[in-house]
Design an enzyme around this catalytic site. Sequence first.
Site, mmCIF file in Angstrom:
data_model
loop_
_atom_site.group_PDB
_atom_site.id
_atom_site.type_symbol
_atom_site.label_atom_id
_atom_site.label_comp_id
_atom_site.label_asym_id
_atom_site.label_seq_id
_atom_site.Cartn_x
_atom_site.Cartn_y
_atom_site.Cartn_z
ATOM 1 N N LYS A 120 0.617 -1.214 0.072
ATOM 2 C CA LYS A 120 0.007 -0.054 0.055
ATOM 3 C C LYS A 120 0.691 1.419 -0.232
ATOM 4 O O LYS A 120 0.434 2.268 -0.606
ATOM 5 C CB LYS A 120 -1.097 -0.016 1.214
ATOM 6 C CG LYS A 120 -2.075 -0.868 1.140
ATOM 7 C CD LYS A 120 -2.997 -0.540 -0.029
ATOM 8 C CE LYS A 120 -4.373 -1.109 -0.102
ATOM 9 N NZ LYS A 120 -5.106 -1.095 -1.377
ATOM 10 N N ALA A 121 1.885 1.163 0.787
ATOM 11 C CA ALA A 121 2.729 2.564 0.735
ATOM 12 C C ALA A 121 3.986 2.091 1.022
ATOM 13 O O ALA A 121 4.532 1.095 1.544
ATOM 14 C CB ALA A 121 2.036 3.221 1.709
ATOM 15 N N GLY A 150 7.544 4.153 3.175
ATOM 16 C CA GLY A 150 7.975 5.381 3.658
ATOM 17 C C GLY A 150 9.581 5.326 4.016
ATOM 18 O O GLY A 150 10.165 4.489 3.753
ATOM 19 N N ARG A 151 9.590 6.287 5.139
ATOM 20 C CA ARG A 151 11.112 6.396 5.499
ATOM 21 C C ARG A 151 11.517 5.136 6.190
ATOM 22 O O ARG A 151 12.568 4.847 6.035
ATOM 23 C CB ARG A 151 11.235 7.692 6.544
ATOM 24 C CG ARG A 151 11.500 8.723 6.207
ATOM 25 C CD ARG A 151 11.614 9.847 7.181
ATOM 26 N NE ARG A 151 10.522 10.009 8.144
ATOM 27 C CZ ARG A 151 10.164 10.718 9.033
ATOM 28 N NH1 ARG A 151 11.070 11.863 9.130
ATOM 29 N NH2 ARG A 151 9.170 10.774 9.752
ATOM 30 N N ASP A 186 5.198 14.245 14.495
ATOM 31 C CA ASP A 186 5.189 14.048 12.817
ATOM 32 C C ASP A 186 3.745 13.975 12.302
ATOM 33 O O ASP A 186 3.349 13.189 11.802
ATOM 34 C CB ASP A 186 5.900 12.997 12.325
ATOM 35 C CG ASP A 186 6.157 12.719 11.029
ATOM 36 O OD1 ASP A 186 6.130 14.037 10.329
ATOM 37 O OD2 ASP A 186 6.421 11.832 10.470
#
Length: 586
Positions: A227-228, A230-231, A352
């Site tokens: 799905k994603a 990231g960092r 964040d």
Amino acid sequence: MMVSSNFNGIRMFLFVALVAIPLCCGKVHQGTVRCEKYDQNQCADDPKLCTITTEECANLTTSNKLTLDEPHNYMLCFASWLTVNNSQEPQLVKKGCWMNDDKCYHQKECVEDKFSAPVYFCCCDGDLCNKQFFHRPAKVDGKSLVDKATTEQGPDYWKKSGVEQLVKTVLYSIVPIIGVVILVITLFFMWRRHQRHMGHTQLPTVDPSLAPTPSQSSLNLQLLELKARGRYGSVWKAQLPEQYVAVKIFPLQDKQSWMAELDIYNLPQMKHDNILRFIASEKKEDNLTTELWLITEFHEKGSLCDFLKSNTITWAQLCHIGQTMTRGLAYLHDEIPSPNHLQAKPAIAHRDFKSKNVLLKQDLTACIADFGLALKFEPGKGFNETHPQLSSFDPNPFSCSQVGTRRYMAPEVLEGAICFNRDSFLRIDMYACGLIIWELMTRCTSIEGSMEEYRLPFEAEVGLQPTLEEMQTLVVTQKVRPALKLSWQKHPGLSKLIATVEECWDQDAEARLSAGCVLERLGQLSRSVNSGSGGLITDQSLPTSPLLAHQPFNTYTSSYVPNTAVIDIGGVRDTLAPTHPYFNSC
């Protein structure tokens, strides 16, 4: 006359014989026929003569022009040179024919065996044997003092030696510098890696590395779709036997981020409708890699940011998303006392907070996710006790104050001027909260005019990849904030919400609203504007439960805004005098 004539004839015969014998037979001497010739003195007289030539030893004569080409002479070659200032390269003095030196008979190489001398000299036996000459000092106590490399002389000698000397000088200069640079870079990355793994502010009460391995786990989980990314890892949609779940996968080098997020989820009283529900953690190992898994509930609509890119919202939906988001943030920020036998929940700063880290449920209820940078503030402990790394200079990216997503960083974060206390970190979240509400307002269809494409905060000013310096100039120096549309002033709800947004992103951190205050304002706006608007989500359908409706105690007070309303569990009530329908509560 006859005798005189005969004598003249004999003398002529001898003269012809002396001339004819060398012409027909070549040389009469023994040994070498020809050698290389060079005279340094000729260079001073005429530079054109400063070259290496070949000399016929049969032509060698004395100073009186008498020939030395005699049968009893043994011809050889010689070379002489000197070194200047202990240079490794020789300076040639002379080359030519030599004779009658018994130590050089049958020597095929021109070798000097003295350790040092004002002028080095060698001789050899053989045609052109002095083309190369060597310096090989005799051994002392069985060990050679010097073993210098061969030096070959020729027409291009001086050109070659100059280039070779330059190459050697460059190599001797550059190679050590390159070595030092590589060593410094290696040490720097080793230090960064060590700091990253050792300097995290969040230390779990129980080491998550002890989480069950796949062989010990009872979870029957199957990854379905990425799905994603990231960092600190990737997010997958996965299948448990009874439900879909989200799996956040961290590589082993990001173990500290996994531990930090797991530490927040494992805090007491962290179950809340507006905080992403944690299910389990796993440490997956195979023969080659180790992965750290964080398993949470899955929401098909994804993040608020992704939803707003492809969808618009009504005013009622804006209020619903805003209320549920701030309800979760208020719960996160507050210290919750310990009811009955439960432990107290500490105040938590997200650090964040952004629309990417707000997820939407099927009914558009918001829940907050991603606690990899979160800080907890334990009751009864000073800030220095809980976070010793933040109370002094520490370049570690996990523990320093300048973390988060640049476009959502508050002014005090951008200029590195944070007061290291709980309230300062909570106010940083509220600055980002104002930006997220602005994002919701830009996609609201309750205003006249065409709807523009979705844009992130400050995207119009600095684009999609702003640098830290650009954000510092824009937010700190120029005090710019995202543009507020004039058309919003025509809507009864948006016009009042503008003031709340401006108070959230105020340049003065102490002037910002609390999450509880924003929640209360959104609730009052929702009830007053939606009640007569016929919106999709009305006063009756919107969740209007108080902030701590899921907690077994009666009242709650905001963490750092002294005039925030006290909310009763049994129903919504304002403790402040209702002198103004909107601003009276905070």
